[in-house]
Design a protein around this motif. Sequence first.
Motif, short mmCIF file in Angstrom:
data_model
loop_
_atom_site.label_atom_id
_atom_site.label_comp_id
_atom_site.label_asym_id
_atom_site.label_seq_id
_atom_site.Cartn_x
_atom_site.Cartn_y
_atom_site.Cartn_z
N ASP A 156 0.75 -1.30 0.08
CA ASP A 156 -0.28 0.23 0.14
C ASP A 156 0.86 1.16 -0.13
O ASP A 156 0.27 2.32 0.44
CB ASP A 156 -0.85 0.18 1.11
N LEU A 157 2.05 1.14 -0.39
CA LEU A 157 2.99 2.46 -0.26
C LEU A 157 3.34 2.66 -1.72
O LEU A 157 3.39 1.64 -2.53
CB LEU A 157 4.16 1.99 0.52
N PHE A 158 3.52 3.99 -1.90
CA PHE A 158 3.74 4.43 -3.37
C PHE A 158 4.96 5.38 -3.08
O PHE A 158 5.44 5.67 -2.03
CB PHE A 158 2.58 5.09 -3.96
N ILE A 159 5.64 5.51 -4.10
CA ILE A 159 6.69 6.51 -4.23
C ILE A 159 6.22 7.71 -4.79
O ILE A 159 5.25 7.72 -5.85
CB ILE A 159 7.89 6.24 -5.07
N ILE A 170 7.98 8.15 0.29
CA ILE A 170 7.31 7.17 0.46
C ILE A 170 5.85 7.53 1.32
O ILE A 170 6.17 7.97 2.37
CB ILE A 170 8.14 5.97 1.29
N SER A 171 4.88 7.30 0.52
CA SER A 171 3.62 7.34 1.12
C SER A 171 2.60 6.30 0.97
O SER A 171 2.66 5.65 -0.25
CB SER A 171 3.36 9.10 0.67
N ASP A 172 1.54 6.72 1.57
CA ASP A 172 0.03 5.81 0.99
C ASP A 172 -0.69 6.53 0.14
O ASP A 172 -1.71 6.10 -0.37
CB ASP A 172 -0.43 5.24 2.32
N LYS A 173 -0.27 7.85 -0.38
CA LYS A 173 -1.01 8.37 -1.20
C LYS A 173 0.15 9.19 -2.27
O LYS A 173 1.27 9.35 -1.99
CB LYS A 173 -1.76 9.80 -0.59
#
Length: 197
Positions: free
Chosen positions: A50-53, A60-63
Amino acid sequence: MESLDKLIASLKKFPNVGVKSARKIAYYLLRQNNDYLAELGSLITDLKKDLFICSECGNISDKDPCPICSDPLRDRKTLCIIEDVEALSSLEQSGLYNGLYHILGGKISPIDKSDFTEEAAEFLKKHIDDLEAEEVIIATSPKVEGDMTYYTLLDTLRDTKAQKVTRLAFGLPVGGAVEMADKMTLHAALEARRQVL
Ligand SMILES: [Zn+2]
């Protein structure tokens, strides 16, 4: 004991873990119950699900974009270049900086590349030019490899529309890094930053 050897080999890749510590951790795990091991295993398996760059800054974030890039209250004309998310979290915790970030990751690009690739340079240039940044602050750590990063960075920054490029005045011993700096040192380093381009 092939699986145990493999585990030790994997643990040895952790930061600051040598073969002795890796063995210690492996034997520690062997003594734990299955529920704990299963939970630990699934936490690791799901870590990146569920983590994106962030497509703007490399955080690194979930949005995507991350909460910092999408925060309207931040100063969008100042961009601070840092090496990794740990540096970001210490600057954030210090509460001393309200601009945006650009994370080079590792010693440079996000996650596991180790060179300042053409792609990483383009990502940085685009970020600066899209923001029409007035000031770009270089906050890479003053280690030897950090310094090589610094000169490569300068060459890249010459090629952008950034109006001013500054560098943190560290006041830290060689080998010190942003994530190790306390609030007062960070404050001094920010206040005394000097223009380099
Ligand atoms: Zn971001």
